[in-house]
Each structure stands twice: as C-alpha cells, then as structure tokens.
Design a protein around this motif. Structure first.
Motif, PDB file in Angstrom:
ATOM      1  N   GLY A  60      36.927  20.494  46.061  1.00  0.00           N
ATOM      2  CA  GLY A  60      37.096  19.070  45.797  1.00  0.00           C
ATOM      3  C   GLY A  60      36.687  18.698  44.392  1.00  0.00           C
ATOM      4  O   GLY A  60      36.637  19.527  43.480  1.00  0.00           O
ATOM      5  N   ILE A  61      36.356  17.420  44.210  1.00  0.00           N
ATOM      6  CA  ILE A  61      36.004  16.893  42.901  1.00  0.00           C
ATOM      7  C   ILE A  61      34.542  16.471  42.897  1.00  0.00           C
ATOM      8  O   ILE A  61      34.036  15.915  43.873  1.00  0.00           O
ATOM      9  CB  ILE A  61      36.929  15.713  42.528  1.00  0.00           C
ATOM     10  N   GLU A  62      33.832  16.750  41.787  1.00  0.00           N
ATOM     11  CA  GLU A  62      32.399  16.455  41.715  1.00  0.00           C
ATOM     12  C   GLU A  62      32.033  16.075  40.288  1.00  0.00           C
ATOM     13  O   GLU A  62      32.543  16.640  39.316  1.00  0.00           O
ATOM     14  CB  GLU A  62      31.586  17.670  42.162  1.00  0.00           C
ATOM     15  N   GLU A  63      31.127  15.123  40.162  1.00  0.00           N
ATOM     16  CA  GLU A  63      30.686  14.654  38.847  1.00  0.00           C
ATOM     17  C   GLU A  63      29.653  15.610  38.258  1.00  0.00           C
ATOM     18  O   GLU A  63      28.795  16.144  38.972  1.00  0.00           O
ATOM     19  CB  GLU A  63      30.094  13.255  38.949  1.00  0.00           C
ATOM     20  N   LEU A  64      29.736  15.801  36.957  1.00  0.00           N
ATOM     21  CA  LEU A  64      28.740  16.585  36.232  1.00  0.00           C
ATOM     22  C   LEU A  64      27.687  15.627  35.695  1.00  0.00           C
ATOM     23  O   LEU A  64      27.975  14.764  34.862  1.00  0.00           O
ATOM     24  CB  LEU A  64      29.400  17.343  35.073  1.00  0.00           C
ATOM     25  N   VAL A  65      26.465  15.763  36.188  1.00  0.00           N
ATOM     26  CA  VAL A  65      25.414  14.806  35.826  1.00  0.00           C
ATOM     27  C   VAL A  65      24.119  15.533  35.491  1.00  0.00           C
ATOM     28  O   VAL A  65      23.864  16.653  35.948  1.00  0.00           O
ATOM     29  CB  VAL A  65      25.147  13.799  36.970  1.00  0.00           C
ATOM     30  N   HIS A  66      23.317  14.855  34.662  1.00  0.00           N
ATOM     31  CA  HIS A  66      21.925  15.246  34.474  1.00  0.00           C
ATOM     32  C   HIS A  66      21.116  14.600  35.598  1.00  0.00           C
ATOM     33  O   HIS A  66      21.256  13.402  35.862  1.00  0.00           O
ATOM     34  CB  HIS A  66      21.382  14.748  33.128  1.00  0.00           C
ATOM     35  N   ALA A 110      24.096  23.570  37.749  1.00  0.00           N
ATOM     36  CA  ALA A 110      24.230  24.063  39.127  1.00  0.00           C
ATOM     37  C   ALA A 110      25.639  23.810  39.658  1.00  0.00           C
ATOM     38  O   ALA A 110      26.218  24.654  40.355  1.00  0.00           O
ATOM     39  CB  ALA A 110      23.194  23.392  40.020  1.00  0.00           C
ATOM     40  N   THR A 111      26.213  22.652  39.332  1.00  0.00           N
ATOM     41  CA  THR A 111      27.573  22.343  39.778  1.00  0.00           C
ATOM     42  C   THR A 111      28.580  23.317  39.171  1.00  0.00           C
ATOM     43  O   THR A 111      29.455  23.850  39.872  1.00  0.00           O
ATOM     44  CB  THR A 111      27.949  20.904  39.392  1.00  0.00           C
ATOM     45  N   LEU A 112      28.470  23.573  37.875  1.00  0.00           N
ATOM     46  CA  LEU A 112      29.395  24.483  37.210  1.00  0.00           C
ATOM     47  C   LEU A 112      29.234  25.912  37.727  1.00  0.00           C
ATOM     48  O   LEU A 112      30.214  26.653  37.861  1.00  0.00           O
ATOM     49  CB  LEU A 112      29.182  24.433  35.693  1.00  0.00           C
ATOM     50  N   ASN A 113      28.000  26.324  38.011  1.00  0.00           N
ATOM     51  CA  ASN A 113      27.786  27.654  38.593  1.00  0.00           C
ATOM     52  C   ASN A 113      28.492  27.782  39.947  1.00  0.00           C
ATOM     53  O   ASN A 113      29.056  28.830  40.276  1.00  0.00           O
ATOM     54  CB  ASN A 113      26.288  27.930  38.752  1.00  0.00           C
ATOM     55  N   LYS A 114      28.467  26.711  40.729  1.00  0.00           N
ATOM     56  CA  LYS A 114      29.138  26.730  42.033  1.00  0.00           C
ATOM     57  C   LYS A 114      30.648  26.843  41.860  1.00  0.00           C
ATOM     58  O   LYS A 114      31.318  27.566  42.609  1.00  0.00           O
ATOM     59  CB  LYS A 114      28.777  25.455  42.808  1.00  0.00           C
ATOM     60  N   TYR A 115      31.197  26.137  40.862  1.00  0.00           N
ATOM     61  CA  TYR A 115      32.635  26.145  40.658  1.00  0.00           C
ATOM     62  C   TYR A 115      33.115  27.418  39.960  1.00  0.00           C
ATOM     63  O   TYR A 115      34.302  27.751  40.047  1.00  0.00           O
ATOM     64  CB  TYR A 115      33.053  24.920  39.836  1.00  0.00           C
ATOM     65  N   MET A 116      32.216  28.122  39.271  1.00  0.00           N
ATOM     66  CA  MET A 116      32.620  29.307  38.509  1.00  0.00           C
ATOM     67  C   MET A 116      31.928  30.574  38.994  1.00  0.00           C
ATOM     68  O   MET A 116      31.787  31.539  38.251  1.00  0.00           O
ATOM     69  CB  MET A 116      32.321  29.091  37.016  1.00  0.00           C
ATOM     70  N   ASN A 117      31.482  30.599  40.246  1.00  0.00           N
ATOM     71  CA  ASN A 117      30.710  31.738  40.744  1.00  0.00           C
ATOM     72  C   ASN A 117      31.545  32.995  40.938  1.00  0.00           C
ATOM     73  O   ASN A 117      31.007  34.062  41.247  1.00  0.00           O
ATOM     74  CB  ASN A 117      29.985  31.381  42.048  1.00  0.00           C
ATOM     75  N   ASP A 118      32.871  32.892  40.766  1.00  0.00           N
ATOM     76  CA  ASP A 118      33.704  34.087  40.872  1.00  0.00           C
ATOM     77  C   ASP A 118      33.826  34.811  39.530  1.00  0.00           C
ATOM     78  O   ASP A 118      34.614  35.741  39.396  1.00  0.00           O
ATOM     79  CB  ASP A 118      35.100  33.731  41.400  1.00  0.00           C
ATOM     80  N   CYS A 119      33.024  34.348  38.541  1.00  0.00           N
ATOM     81  CA  CYS A 119      33.027  34.994  37.227  1.00  0.00           C
ATOM     82  C   CYS A 119      31.579  35.090  36.739  1.00  0.00           C
ATOM     83  O   CYS A 119      31.057  34.151  36.130  1.00  0.00           O
ATOM     84  CB  CYS A 119      33.886  34.212  36.240  1.00  0.00           C
TER      85      CYS A 119
END
Length: 418
Positions: free
Chosen positions: A126-132, A154-163
C-alpha cells in the motif's frame, strides 16, 4: 501626521498583497490530459495551478475555448501534463480523504508528494507517509529529552527489504525530492521489476537569473524618547525624503521542486538625508534645535517570491528581511538654549558621527509584475520596508528603552533579468 502616514502605508500594503492574491483565482490552462475511471484518457487543456487547489480539483477543457469541467479525486484516476507534472488519485488514511497526489517517480516503488510530505507505494504494502518520529522521555534526574526516531528509515527498509545492499544507503537518505528519487533509482537497479519513470525529469533542479535594478524610494524617519537627553528627537518631525536607488538582483529557484516559488537576493545602494527644526520648553528653559541626518548604505535583501501564473504578464508577491549597512551615518545637531525669551542663546554643538547605527534590520513585503520576454524578463514592483532602530544602542541606555527609532520606506523598483 505620523499616524496618518502609517495608515496610508498599511492600506497600500494591503492593496499590494491582496491584488495579486485575488488574481491567483484565475486559471492557467496548459495542454494536458485526464485519465478517467474507465482507463480512457481525455486530451485537452488542464488548469496548471501550483497551490493546494491542485490536490482537490482538476479543471479540464476539451478545447481552449470550451467550457470548463471540474473533476474531483473520486471522479478520475489521474491528470497531468506531458513531460511535466502528474497527479494520481490516492486515499490518505491519516486524513480519511481521497486527494490528488503529485507523482514524482513511478517504478517498483512509487514516490508521491502532498503538501510538502512524501509517500511511498508498493504492491502488497500500500501507500505510507515518510515521516520523522519524535519521542520524549524523562531522564533519572527529571530532565525532559526529545529524540528523533527516523521512522522514515524503518518505512523504507520495509519497502526495500528485498535488496540488502540498500540498507546502508537508506540510512543516509534525507526527506528531499532529489535524495528520495536517487534512492528509488538505485533500488530499481538492485531489484529490477519495472522501468523507472521520473516525472519533471526535463526540469533542472537549480536555476539562477541575474539582473539589475533601478528605482525610487520614499522614506520617513521617526523617533520616540522617554529620556530628557533625547527630547530634541521626541519633538522632531523629520518627515519623509525621496531618493534614487540602484543595484543587482539574483533570483534562485528549483523548477523541479516548484515552478513559481523562488529565493530573491538583492543588493542596492542609496544615499539620503533628513532635516528638522524644532523647539520645546523644559522646566522654563527654551530649547531650539537644528538637525541634519545624512545616510548612505549598502542594502541586502533576502525574500521569498511567489509567482501566480505563467502568462506573459506575471504577478508576484514577496516577503523577507532587509539589512542596511550604513557607510555615511552622521547627525549634525546645533542646539540653542535660552533661559528666558529675551536672553542670548547658549549655542551647543552636539554633532555625533556615531549616533546612527552601522547596521539596521528591517522586514520587507512587496508585489509586482514580471514581463516575460523571449530570453529575458523585466519586473516592476511596489515594496514596503519597515526598518527597526536606526540609532546606535551604544549611545543610548537601552535597558530602559529611553529611545526608539523606526523608518518606513515605500519603493518602486524596476528590474531587468538577463
């Protein structure tokens, strides 16, 4: 007189600001398209506004002279402009609303922006905001501490955990368009799955325009004193003076980030002066004063400029700060003291070359028009500047505010950008 002048300046300022804001409501249609819910695309003319209205409504015309049709985010899937902006209809969970988000990157991970915030989207997540995310806690000694948790990492790690190699790069990313776009490009090279489409890629990240300016300024000077040492200034009425100004202009912008908002840097030079004669009675003694104040300064202005559309004649408004670095700053003061009306006056020379400060701070606001030529542009602007204390505090006991001084300047400035 001073109150009347201040009122007139306030009215002028309101006109300067409200006039361009009123024409902001005018549409600025450019060739564009609308993607219907069915998936069909309608080509025509779309309103190219760069404000918050672009997230709530899309105005479309099938032809330049056709009637306007308004679409909400529930009515269409997307709208945009060829080789430029693209807005997609998305549901924002935090606001419980569907809005048009500007899409920055389309790939295996999509990147959006909405009102300065950034969102990522991936199939299955889905879609998620990148926030501090900030956290507060009390230490053992009772002191409140506030730390930043960097939730966006943490959000980006979740979205890019296949790399796995992206982990180190994610740690260094900042919440800016250029940094996030670069990160998604690198992720796609590591985990390919879809071609990378970067919208507005033809637009540069940075652009600068250099120009020259000439104009005329009208400045009033006033003092207010609570100490008997400065009653000659309390009773003064220096009025206003008009003088020419000239200098250099530098406009800095990022067309990729914002089409219409920029940073305006200016340096001007001016020279002016004020005169006053006044008299007052203080405990039976008559004081007569003759004063001349001369000033010349290099002025530095820093302002945020917002332009309202992209027509040939383009209105804009700006606001910021001004710094006056005085070169010539002398006050000549002759005082004549009479104990009685018939007595010979005692002459006192009270000249002071250091009474005027060497640096004055002020705030500026203005509105004007840009006239776009083929390879250059011209500007015409009305501006108001409110200058804070112009006197040298080292000469005055500032603890009890025994003396205050202000300047008010209305300027008409014309510029030419190369």
């Amino acid at each position: 007189m001073k109150r009347t002048y201040t009122l007139l300046m306030a009215c002028l300022f309101m006109v300067m600001v409200l006039y361009p804001l009123s024409i902001q409501a005018q549409s600025d249609f450019k060739p564009g398209f609308v993607v219907l819910i069915s998936g069909d695309t309608l080509s025509g003319w779309v309103d190219y506004r760069s404000n918050m209205l672009s997230t709530k409504v899309c105005k479309f015309k099938s032809a330049e002279a056709a009637a306007v049709v308004s679409y909400s985010p529930q009515d269409v899937m997307a709208y945009g402009f060829p080789n430029d902006r693209y807005y997609a209809s998305k549901y924002v969970q935090e606001d419980s609303a569907t809005v048009f988000m500007e899409e920055l990157v389309r790939s295996k991970i999509n990147l959006y922006t909405l009102n300065g915030a950034f969102y990522v989207e991936k199939e299955g997540l889905g879609i998620e905001e990148l926030v501090h995310e900030f956290r507060e806690y009390y230490s053992e000694d009772g002191v409140l501490h506030r730390t930043r948790a960097n939730k966006h990492i943490a959000t980006l790690n979740k979205y890019m955990n296949d790399c796995i190699p992206m982990i180190e790069k994610i740690e260094r990313v900042s919440l800016t368009q250029s940094s996030l776009i670069r990160l998604i490009k690198e992720y796609n090279e590591c985990s390919p799955g879809a071609p990378v489409v970067v919208f507005k890629e033809s637009k540069p990240w940075f652009a600068a325009e250099l120009g020259v300016a000439v104009g005329v300024s009208h400045t009033s000077l006033s003092f207010s004193a609570k100490d008997e040492s400065y009653l000659h200034l309390e009773h003064s009425d220096f009025g206003a003076t008009t003088y020419p100004v000239g200098g250099l202009l530098l406009n800095l912008r990022s067309p990729r980030v914002s089409e219409y908002t920029s940073l305006q840097l200016e340096t001007h030079y001016f020279k002016t002066g004020f005169e006053d004669q006044n008299s007052y009675d203080w405990f039976g003694t008559l004081y007569e004063n003759e004063m001349e104040i001369s000033m010349s300064a290099v002025k530095l202005n820093l302002a945020v400029r917002h332009e309202f559309n992209s027509k040939t004649l383009q209105p804009y408004a700006n606001a910021g700060i001004a710094l006056n670095f005085f070169q010539d700053r002398e006050i000549k003061h002759m005082q004549y003291v009479r104990r009685t009306a018939e007595s010979t006056p005692e002459v006192r020379n009270k000249d002071d070359k250091e009474f005027i400060t060497n640096r004055q701070t002020g705030i500026i606001a203005g509105a004007g028009f840009l006239y776009n030529l083929r390879k250059s542009k011209m500007s015409a602007e009305i501006r108001y500047e409110y200058g804070l204390d112009v006197h040298n505090f080292e000469r005055v006991n500032s603890l009890n505010s025994s003396l205050t001084s202000t300047t008010g300047t209305v300027s008409f400035i014309t510029g030419y950008y190369f």
